[in-house]
Write an enzyme that holds these catalytic residues in place. Structure first.
Site, mmCIF file in Angstrom:
data_model
loop_
_atom_site.group_PDB
_atom_site.id
_atom_site.type_symbol
_atom_site.label_atom_id
_atom_site.label_comp_id
_atom_site.label_asym_id
_atom_site.label_seq_id
_atom_site.Cartn_x
_atom_site.Cartn_y
_atom_site.Cartn_z
ATOM 1 N N LYS A 52 17.694 58.119 -18.687
ATOM 2 C CA LYS A 52 16.854 59.288 -19.011
ATOM 3 C C LYS A 52 17.676 60.334 -19.760
ATOM 4 O O LYS A 52 17.203 60.966 -20.706
ATOM 5 C CB LYS A 52 16.242 59.886 -17.741
ATOM 6 C CG LYS A 52 15.451 61.187 -17.981
ATOM 7 C CD LYS A 52 14.312 60.966 -18.958
ATOM 8 C CE LYS A 52 13.394 62.111 -19.269
ATOM 9 N NZ LYS A 52 13.716 63.476 -19.148
ATOM 10 N N ARG B 74 7.215 73.684 -0.551
ATOM 11 C CA ARG B 74 7.880 74.637 0.350
ATOM 12 C C ARG B 74 6.963 75.827 0.682
ATOM 13 O O ARG B 74 6.773 76.156 1.844
ATOM 14 C CB ARG B 74 9.182 75.131 -0.282
ATOM 15 C CG ARG B 74 10.071 75.900 0.675
ATOM 16 C CD ARG B 74 11.507 75.971 0.173
ATOM 17 N NE ARG B 74 12.071 74.652 -0.064
ATOM 18 C CZ ARG B 74 12.599 73.869 0.886
ATOM 19 N NH1 ARG B 74 12.636 74.277 2.127
ATOM 20 N NH2 ARG B 74 13.086 72.681 0.587
ATOM 21 N N SER B 75 6.402 76.449 -0.352
ATOM 22 C CA SER B 75 5.433 77.513 -0.052
ATOM 23 C C SER B 75 4.041 76.892 -0.076
ATOM 24 O O SER B 75 3.656 76.257 -1.058
ATOM 25 C CB SER B 75 5.550 78.655 -1.059
ATOM 26 O OG SER B 75 5.288 78.160 -2.342
ATOM 27 N N GLU C 298 16.253 62.409 -28.007
ATOM 28 C CA GLU C 298 15.171 63.384 -28.243
ATOM 29 C C GLU C 298 15.699 64.598 -29.017
ATOM 30 O O GLU C 298 15.097 65.036 -30.013
ATOM 31 C CB GLU C 298 14.590 63.786 -26.880
ATOM 32 C CG GLU C 298 13.636 64.966 -26.855
ATOM 33 C CD GLU C 298 13.260 65.351 -25.401
ATOM 34 O OE1 GLU C 298 12.808 64.464 -24.646
ATOM 35 O OE2 GLU C 298 13.423 66.528 -25.024
ATOM 36 N N TYR C 299 16.840 65.132 -28.590
ATOM 37 C CA TYR C 299 17.446 66.275 -29.289
ATOM 38 C C TYR C 299 17.735 65.909 -30.749
ATOM 39 O O TYR C 299 17.490 66.696 -31.658
ATOM 40 C CB TYR C 299 18.773 66.671 -28.638
ATOM 41 C CG TYR C 299 18.726 67.603 -27.452
ATOM 42 C CD1 TYR C 299 17.929 67.348 -26.348
ATOM 43 C CD2 TYR C 299 19.531 68.751 -27.426
ATOM 44 C CE1 TYR C 299 17.926 68.197 -25.248
ATOM 45 C CE2 TYR C 299 19.537 69.610 -26.331
ATOM 46 C CZ TYR C 299 18.739 69.328 -25.251
ATOM 47 O OH TYR C 299 18.756 70.171 -24.166
ATOM 48 N N VAL D 257 4.270 72.144 -11.712
ATOM 49 C CA VAL D 257 3.348 71.427 -12.596
ATOM 50 C C VAL D 257 3.654 69.931 -12.703
ATOM 51 O O VAL D 257 2.740 69.093 -12.617
ATOM 52 C CB VAL D 257 3.218 72.123 -13.971
ATOM 53 C CG1 VAL D 257 4.511 72.087 -14.730
ATOM 54 C CG2 VAL D 257 2.103 71.530 -14.777
ATOM 55 N N VAL E 229 11.331 68.454 -7.577
ATOM 56 C CA VAL E 229 11.728 69.863 -7.535
ATOM 57 C C VAL E 229 12.845 70.072 -8.563
ATOM 58 O O VAL E 229 13.339 69.118 -9.160
ATOM 59 C CB VAL E 229 12.191 70.293 -6.113
ATOM 60 C CG1 VAL E 229 11.116 70.006 -5.076
ATOM 61 C CG2 VAL E 229 13.496 69.617 -5.717
ATOM 62 N N HIS F 115 17.971 59.199 -23.247
ATOM 63 C CA HIS F 115 16.660 59.457 -23.862
ATOM 64 C C HIS F 115 16.592 60.897 -24.358
ATOM 65 O O HIS F 115 16.182 61.165 -25.488
ATOM 66 C CB HIS F 115 15.534 59.188 -22.850
ATOM 67 C CG HIS F 115 14.201 59.757 -23.239
ATOM 68 N ND1 HIS F 115 13.899 61.103 -23.127
ATOM 69 C CD2 HIS F 115 13.088 59.175 -23.755
ATOM 70 C CE1 HIS F 115 12.668 61.306 -23.561
ATOM 71 N NE2 HIS F 115 12.155 60.157 -23.945
ATOM 72 N N ASN F 116 17.011 61.829 -23.521
ATOM 73 C CA ASN F 116 16.941 63.236 -23.918
ATOM 74 C C ASN F 116 17.907 63.550 -25.053
ATOM 75 O O ASN F 116 17.591 64.351 -25.932
ATOM 76 C CB ASN F 116 17.206 64.136 -22.713
ATOM 77 C CG ASN F 116 15.988 64.263 -21.815
ATOM 78 O OD1 ASN F 116 15.140 63.375 -21.793
ATOM 79 N ND2 ASN F 116 15.900 65.346 -21.071
ATOM 80 N N SER G 99 9.761 60.684 -18.075
ATOM 81 C CA SER G 99 9.593 61.418 -19.332
ATOM 82 C C SER G 99 8.142 61.481 -19.742
ATOM 83 O O SER G 99 7.367 60.578 -19.465
ATOM 84 C CB SER G 99 10.393 60.768 -20.458
ATOM 85 O OG SER G 99 10.145 61.465 -21.667
ATOM 86 N N ASN H 13 15.083 65.771 -13.404
ATOM 87 C CA ASN H 13 16.094 65.485 -14.439
ATOM 88 C C ASN H 13 17.488 65.663 -13.852
ATOM 89 O O ASN H 13 18.257 66.518 -14.276
ATOM 90 C CB ASN H 13 15.918 66.436 -15.627
ATOM 91 C CG ASN H 13 15.146 65.783 -16.766
ATOM 92 O OD1 ASN H 13 15.133 64.556 -16.902
ATOM 93 N ND2 ASN H 13 14.507 66.600 -17.580
ATOM 94 N N HIS I 199 54.171 58.267 -31.369
ATOM 95 C CA HIS I 199 53.020 57.676 -30.672
ATOM 96 C C HIS I 199 52.789 56.214 -31.041
ATOM 97 O O HIS I 199 51.905 55.582 -30.496
ATOM 98 C CB HIS I 199 51.765 58.516 -30.923
ATOM 99 C CG HIS I 199 51.836 59.854 -30.262
ATOM 100 N ND1 HIS I 199 51.874 60.001 -28.900
ATOM 101 C CD2 HIS I 199 51.918 61.119 -30.769
ATOM 102 C CE1 HIS I 199 51.947 61.291 -28.596
ATOM 103 N NE2 HIS I 199 51.992 61.990 -29.723
ATOM 104 N N ALA J 14 16.142 70.297 -10.479
ATOM 105 C CA ALA J 14 17.390 69.543 -10.304
ATOM 106 C C ALA J 14 18.473 70.471 -9.758
ATOM 107 O O ALA J 14 18.445 71.674 -9.999
ATOM 108 C CB ALA J 14 17.820 68.943 -11.639
HETATM 109 C C1 6PG Z 1 10.859 64.557 -21.241
HETATM 110 C C2 6PG Z 1 11.632 65.749 -21.725
HETATM 111 C C3 6PG Z 1 11.833 66.749 -20.625
HETATM 112 C C4 6PG Z 1 12.390 68.077 -21.124
HETATM 113 C C5 6PG Z 1 13.865 67.966 -21.482
HETATM 114 C C6 6PG Z 1 14.310 68.777 -22.636
HETATM 115 O O1 6PG Z 1 11.415 63.480 -21.404
HETATM 116 O O2 6PG Z 1 9.751 64.699 -20.747
HETATM 117 O O3 6PG Z 1 12.861 65.319 -22.187
HETATM 118 O O4 6PG Z 1 12.619 66.153 -19.658
HETATM 119 O O5 6PG Z 1 11.617 68.545 -22.136
HETATM 120 O O6 6PG Z 1 14.577 68.329 -20.334
HETATM 121 O O7 6PG Z 1 14.444 70.089 -22.303
HETATM 122 P P1 6PG Z 1 15.361 71.115 -23.103
HETATM 123 O O8 6PG Z 1 15.022 71.010 -24.536
HETATM 124 O O9 6PG Z 1 14.956 72.425 -22.513
HETATM 125 O O10 6PG Z 1 16.775 70.774 -22.785
#
Ligand code: 6PG
Length: 480
Positions: free
Chosen positions: A182, A34-35, A189-190, A12, A74, A185-186, A128, A102, A451, A76
């Site tokens: 990146k 590949r397929s 994001e978390y 996708v 593809v 960034h993630n 992203s 990623n 120390h 990672a």
């Molecule tokens: C983005 C996202 C994307 C993916 C992350 C988080 O920037 O488009 O960060 O890369 O959603 O890998 O995935 P997880 O929550 O499964 O770790």
């Protein structure tokens, strides 16, 4: 060949990126998977794209105009290595291989070294924005050489999201810099997601509002300081009703959060760099805690009663949480940018922090107006030691500080877990404290392991003869 750009991997993300490329003026896009079934399906569904499709890697390479440029989309890891070597065998010096997955930036550094030895450019690129972003405009974080960016930059700019008239792409730095940024960034994001989740949990548990009511709270928060994609989708998720049961969607989802590893990488790397990113770490660990149902139920079995939730004025408490969320969010972003600064230093990248904040304003998962404040902070002073030092952020945190403390203490008294809010506040208090108990830790280290320590009032390195007469000697720093 006739295609100015190729995409390998028609899952996708890859097919959406290929369609995005094809929709822009001047691009002819070669595709390969590949397929071949996936390729055929995409060709049938999107004749308007004018793809040049190949069913062998040789044909794919032949379909590309020179210098050849191919983006790999593809999974990672091993899959990426396989495609890279197939392309590298067929590409010529000056051609460009882009990895848009990623990837772990350490892998990217290794791959760039191997590939560039053949005179072929290798550009590890963070992308992203999920599926929707890939199709309509992601935020793009390319590494690699400046020379490769000359060819690649305009192509990426043509498909990137646009924030205030500027495409959300910038050359981050050499080799693994793009994937490094990146990764951070993630991590951010978390942290952002965890903080929003804690805000929801507090409101739900303490003010007893329904998910539908809370959807309205988050919708209201999606204007002003907190306006962001993540707040917006939070309201959407809370609004959702499960068709099978008629219950709120959030109540029928198993409360065990998954993770694919990029958040953990951010924390692992921060540990290596010695950069405290507690807010990000707590967000990664919060997912881990949720995913240990055996421990959760074992502890629950030992408990006979939970704290009574503190009574609050609903509107005031919601305002407090909003302020606590903003202050904690500022901390999480400050920590993420600290890691970018430390990583740039460690790996020899010249990363423009303001430019990173700019390309995160649109297209990516953490997109928000808020990023403009970070752009401004680095414009005002590129050398600030922490975003918390910037006058805007300093006053934003200061004005939310009391609310932040009320929220964390109310959470503790009520038994609502707030690892994100709590760690952010402790981090702030650590930076804000005139003296830290690190002095005592130094004393303990000197006691059991010689120390050594430094003094506040004198240059040099010292050791106290703890098992002797407890007098102090000047010494060399310990190496053990
Ligand atoms: C983005 C996202 C994307 C993916 C992350 C988080 O920037 O488009 O960060 O890369 O959603 O890998 O995935 P997880 O929550 O499964 O770790």
């Amino acid at each position: 060949g006739t295609a100015n750009i190729g995409v390998v991997g028609m899952a996708v993300m890859g097919s959406n990126l290929a369609r995005n490329l094809a929709s822009r003026e001047g691009n002819t896009v070669a595709i390969f998977n590949r397929s071949p079934e996936r390729t055929r399906k995409l060709m049938a569904e999107h004749p308007e794209a004018g793809f040049v499709a190949s069913e062998s890697i040789d044909d794919f390479v032949a379909s590309l105009a020179k210098p050849r440029t191919a983006i790999i989309m593809v999974q990672a890891g091993a899959g990426t290595d396989a495609v890279i070597s197939e392309l590298a065998e067929r590409f010529e010096p000056g051609d460009i291989i882009v990895d848009g997955g990623n990837a772990n930036f350490h892998d990217t550094i290794r791959r760039e070294k191997d590939i560039s030895a053949k005179g072929i450019h290798f550009v590890g690129t963070g992308i992203s924005g999920g599926e929707e972003g890939a199709l309509n405009g992601p935020s793009i974080m390319p590494g690699g050489t400046a020379e490769a960016y000359k060819t690649l930059g305009p192509i990426l700019a043509s498909i990137a999201a646009v924030a205030e008239g500027e495409p959300c792409v910038t050359h981050i730095g050499t080799d693994g810099a793009g994937h490094f940024v990146k990764m951070v960034h993630n991590g951010i994001e978390y942290a952002d997601m965890q903080l929003i989740a804690e805000a929801y949990d507090l409101l739900r548990t303490i003010t007893k509002r329904s998910p539908a009511e809370l959807a309205e709270v988050f919708t209201a928060w999606n204007s002003g300081d907190l306006e962001s994609y993540l707040i917006e989708i939070t309201a959407e998720v809370l609004k959702q009703v499960d068709a099978k049961t008629g219950k709120p969607f959030v109540d029928i989802v198993l409360d065990q959060a998954g993770a694919k590893g990029t958040g953990a990488w951010t924390v692992q790397n921060a540990l290596d760099l010695g950069t405290p990113v507690g807010g990000i770490a707590e967000a990664v660990f919060a997912r881990s805690v949720s995913s240990h149902p055996e421990q959760r139920s074992a502890v629950q079995a030992t408990i006979t009663s939970r704290p009574t939730v503190v009574e609050v004025d609903v509107d005031t408490f919601a305002d407090d949480i909003r302020a606590a969320l903003y202050a904690s969010k500022v901390v999480a972003y400050a920590q993420g940018f600290d890691e970018i600064i430390a990583g740039a230093k460690q790996y020899g990248w010249d990363i423009d922090k303001g430019a990173v904040a700019k390309i995160w304003r649109a297209g990516c998962i953490i997109r928000a107006q808020f990023l403009n404040r970070i752009v401004e902070a680095y414009q005002n002073n590129p050398d600030i030691t922490s975003l918390l030092e910037d006058p805007y952020f300093a006053s934003a945190v200061a004005s939310g500080e009391e609310a932040w403390r009320r929220v964390v203490s109310t959470a503790a008294l009520s038994g609502v877990p707030v690892p994100g809010f709590g760690s952010a506040l402790s981090y702030y208090d650590s930076l804000a404290s005139k003296r830290l108990p690190a002095a005592l830790v130094q004393g303990q280290r000197d006691f059991f392991g010689a120390h050594t320590y430094k003094r506040v009032d004198e240059e040099g390195v010292f050791h106290t003869l703890w098992s002797g007469d407890r007098s102090e000697i000047a010494t060399e720093p310990s190496t053990h």
